[in-house]
Design a protein around this motif. Structure first.
Motif, PDB file in Angstrom:
ATOM      1  N   VAL A  21     128.512 -19.474  53.217  1.00 42.62           N
ATOM      2  CA  VAL A  21     129.535 -20.484  52.940  1.00 42.62           C
ATOM      3  C   VAL A  21     130.904 -19.824  52.860  1.00 42.62           C
ATOM      4  CG1 VAL A  21     130.390 -22.097  51.189  1.00 42.62           C
ATOM      5  CG2 VAL A  21     127.973 -22.105  51.825  1.00 42.62           C
ATOM      6  N   PHE A  22     130.991 -18.698  52.180  1.00 40.90           N
ATOM      7  CA  PHE A  22     132.278 -18.016  52.046  1.00 40.90           C
ATOM      8  C   PHE A  22     132.764 -17.428  53.368  1.00 40.90           C
ATOM      9  CE2 PHE A  22     131.444 -18.319  47.534  1.00 40.90           C
ATOM     10  CZ  PHE A  22     132.710 -18.554  47.024  1.00 40.90           C
ATOM     11  N   ILE A  23     131.865 -17.087  54.269  1.00 39.85           N
ATOM     12  CA  ILE A  23     132.277 -16.601  55.584  1.00 39.85           C
ATOM     13  C   ILE A  23     132.794 -17.767  56.431  1.00 39.85           C
ATOM     14  CG2 ILE A  23     131.443 -15.599  57.760  1.00 39.85           C
ATOM     15  CD1 ILE A  23     129.536 -13.865  56.053  1.00 39.85           C
ATOM     16  N   ALA A  24     132.140 -18.908  56.372  1.00 36.72           N
ATOM     17  CA  ALA A  24     132.530 -20.052  57.203  1.00 36.72           C
ATOM     18  C   ALA A  24     133.755 -20.793  56.663  1.00 36.72           C
ATOM     19  CB  ALA A  24     131.355 -21.026  57.322  1.00 36.72           C
ATOM     20  N   LEU A  25     133.921 -20.813  55.358  1.00 36.66           N
ATOM     21  CA  LEU A  25     134.944 -21.648  54.727  1.00 36.66           C
ATOM     22  C   LEU A  25     136.377 -21.392  55.199  1.00 36.66           C
ATOM     23  CD1 LEU A  25     135.205 -23.955  52.738  1.00 36.66           C
ATOM     24  CD2 LEU A  25     135.434 -22.272  50.918  1.00 36.66           C
ATOM     25  N   PRO A  26     136.859 -20.156  55.261  1.00 35.54           N
ATOM     26  CA  PRO A  26     138.263 -19.994  55.670  1.00 35.54           C
ATOM     27  C   PRO A  26     138.536 -20.527  57.077  1.00 35.54           C
ATOM     28  CG  PRO A  26     137.220 -17.855  55.374  1.00 35.54           C
ATOM     29  CD  PRO A  26     136.247 -18.884  54.942  1.00 35.54           C
ATOM     30  N   GLY A  27     137.627 -20.270  57.998  1.00 39.36           N
ATOM     31  CA  GLY A  27     137.819 -20.776  59.355  1.00 39.36           C
ATOM     32  C   GLY A  27     137.807 -22.289  59.405  1.00 39.36           C
ATOM     33  N   MET A  28     136.908 -22.899  58.647  1.00 37.66           N
ATOM     34  CA  MET A  28     136.836 -24.354  58.635  1.00 37.66           C
ATOM     35  C   MET A  28     138.133 -24.943  58.083  1.00 37.66           C
ATOM     36  SD  MET A  28     132.899 -24.772  57.387  1.00 37.66           S
ATOM     37  CE  MET A  28     132.711 -26.520  57.647  1.00 37.66           C
ATOM     38  N   LEU A  29     138.666 -24.342  57.045  1.00 38.73           N
ATOM     39  CA  LEU A  29     139.908 -24.843  56.456  1.00 38.73           C
ATOM     40  C   LEU A  29     141.096 -24.662  57.391  1.00 38.73           C
ATOM     41  CD1 LEU A  29     139.442 -23.562  52.796  1.00 38.73           C
ATOM     42  CD2 LEU A  29     139.243 -25.920  53.613  1.00 38.73           C
ATOM     43  N   PHE A  30     141.217 -23.487  57.988  1.00 33.42           N
ATOM     44  CA  PHE A  30     142.346 -23.230  58.885  1.00 33.42           C
ATOM     45  C   PHE A  30     142.222 -24.025  60.184  1.00 33.42           C
ATOM     46  CE2 PHE A  30     142.917 -19.320  56.321  1.00 33.42           C
ATOM     47  CZ  PHE A  30     144.248 -19.531  55.965  1.00 33.42           C
ATOM     48  N   ASP A  31     141.002 -24.246  60.662  1.00 27.55           N
ATOM     49  CA  ASP A  31     140.834 -24.993  61.906  1.00 27.55           C
ATOM     50  C   ASP A  31     141.161 -26.470  61.755  1.00 27.55           C
ATOM     51  OD1 ASP A  31     140.341 -23.030  63.774  1.00 27.55           O
ATOM     52  OD2 ASP A  31     138.201 -22.936  63.294  1.00 27.55           O
ATOM     53  N   VAL A  32     141.203 -26.992  60.540  1.00 28.60           N
ATOM     54  CA  VAL A  32     141.681 -28.356  60.333  1.00 28.60           C
ATOM     55  C   VAL A  32     143.114 -28.454  60.848  1.00 28.60           C
ATOM     56  CG1 VAL A  32     142.354 -30.041  58.572  1.00 28.60           C
ATOM     57  CG2 VAL A  32     140.156 -28.857  58.399  1.00 28.60           C
ATOM     58  N   VAL A  33     143.937 -27.490  60.493  1.00 29.62           N
ATOM     59  CA  VAL A  33     145.336 -27.475  60.929  1.00 29.62           C
ATOM     60  C   VAL A  33     145.426 -27.129  62.418  1.00 29.62           C
ATOM     61  CG1 VAL A  33     147.589 -26.382  60.581  1.00 29.62           C
ATOM     62  CG2 VAL A  33     146.117 -26.875  58.620  1.00 29.62           C
ATOM     63  N   VAL A  34     144.634 -26.152  62.853  1.00 32.84           N
ATOM     64  CA  VAL A  34     144.657 -25.740  64.254  1.00 32.84           C
ATOM     65  C   VAL A  34     144.338 -26.920  65.167  1.00 32.84           C
ATOM     66  CG1 VAL A  34     143.438 -24.343  65.970  1.00 32.84           C
ATOM     67  CG2 VAL A  34     144.200 -23.300  63.837  1.00 32.84           C
TER      68      VAL A  34
ATOM     69  N   SER B 107     128.163 -24.151  62.143  1.00 29.53           N
ATOM     70  CA  SER B 107     126.773 -24.468  61.801  1.00 29.53           C
ATOM     71  C   SER B 107     125.900 -23.227  61.911  1.00 29.53           C
ATOM     72  CB  SER B 107     126.230 -25.561  62.721  1.00 29.53           C
ATOM     73  OG  SER B 107     126.948 -26.741  62.552  1.00 29.53           O
ATOM     74  N   ALA B 108     126.133 -22.430  62.932  1.00 30.44           N
ATOM     75  CA  ALA B 108     125.363 -21.188  63.101  1.00 30.44           C
ATOM     76  C   ALA B 108     125.613 -20.232  61.939  1.00 30.44           C
ATOM     77  CB  ALA B 108     125.715 -20.520  64.430  1.00 30.44           C
ATOM     78  N   ILE B 109     126.865 -20.126  61.506  1.00 33.65           N
ATOM     79  CA  ILE B 109     127.165 -19.254  60.360  1.00 33.65           C
ATOM     80  C   ILE B 109     126.429 -19.746  59.120  1.00 33.65           C
ATOM     81  CG2 ILE B 109     128.968 -18.492  58.755  1.00 33.65           C
ATOM     82  CD1 ILE B 109     130.921 -18.531  61.129  1.00 33.65           C
ATOM     83  N   LEU B 110     126.501 -21.035  58.851  1.00 28.68           N
ATOM     84  CA  LEU B 110     125.842 -21.578  57.666  1.00 28.68           C
ATOM     85  C   LEU B 110     124.324 -21.424  57.737  1.00 28.68           C
ATOM     86  CD1 LEU B 110     128.031 -24.755  57.148  1.00 28.68           C
ATOM     87  CD2 LEU B 110     128.088 -22.641  55.815  1.00 28.68           C
ATOM     88  N   LEU B 111     123.763 -21.572  58.923  1.00 33.37           N
ATOM     89  CA  LEU B 111     122.314 -21.418  59.071  1.00 33.37           C
ATOM     90  C   LEU B 111     121.855 -19.977  58.850  1.00 33.37           C
ATOM     91  CD1 LEU B 111     121.566 -23.812  62.046  1.00 33.37           C
ATOM     92  CD2 LEU B 111     120.837 -24.070  59.666  1.00 33.37           C
TER      93      LEU B 111
END
Length: 158
Positions: free
Chosen positions: A102-115, A143-147
């Motif tokens: 979750v911590f690996i995926a979270l920053p990208g998910m947050l920044f990609d909202v803006v991207v 999804s792959a990261i979370l899995l």
């Protein structure tokens, strides 16, 4: 030599900060270790965003459907190589791996909202119509990261 201190996260202190590297931290409190995974996720996001900013036209083009499919396929071994070695190195248990994922995926998910909101401005090399394909690829990758956090750890049989 005088000891140096560095504040890392939530008031946790590190001694001799020159010797601390991103993944060479074994005896830190858990919240600091998860912050390291957050930083790792940010670096992965930054690298991936840079690759697609400068070379995305080779992957996300309807004129080259084979490369488009390849982008979806290649991300799986890439994600595995960016997560599993880190989990093994840190000797994480199942619950810890889930949190780390979750911590690996979270920053990208947050920044990609803006991207994704400014897709045409950030990815000038891509056709603006490819934003849906890019968003689909992002969901696939996250999804792959979370899995990876759900895959059970191999047990050593002796």
């Amino acid at each position: 030599m005088a000891k140096k201190y560095l504040i890392i996260w939530k008031g946790c202190w590190l001694n001799n900060w020159e010797a601390v590297s991103l993944f060479h931290i074994h005896s830190l409190p858990k919240d600091v270790i998860y912050f390291v995974f957050f930083v790792w996720g940010f670096l992965v996001w930054l690298g991936a965003t840079a690759v697609f900013r400068f070379f995305g036209q080779f992957f996300f083009s309807l004129e080259q459907p084979l490369l488009l499919v390849a982008a979806y396929v290649v991300v799986i071994p890439l994600i595995l190589s960016l997560t599993f070695p880190v989990y093994r190195y840190k000797k994480l248990g199942r619950g810890e791996r889930q949190k780390a994922a979750v911590f690996i995926a979270l920053p990208g998910m947050l920044f990609d909202v803006v991207v994704l909101l400014f897709f045409a401005n950030i990815f000038e090399n891509l056709d603006p119509e490819m934003d849906r394909m890019f968003a689909s690829w992002l969901l696939w990758a996250y999804s792959a990261i979370l899995l990876t956090g759900l895959v059970p750890r191999k047990r050593n049989v002796t």
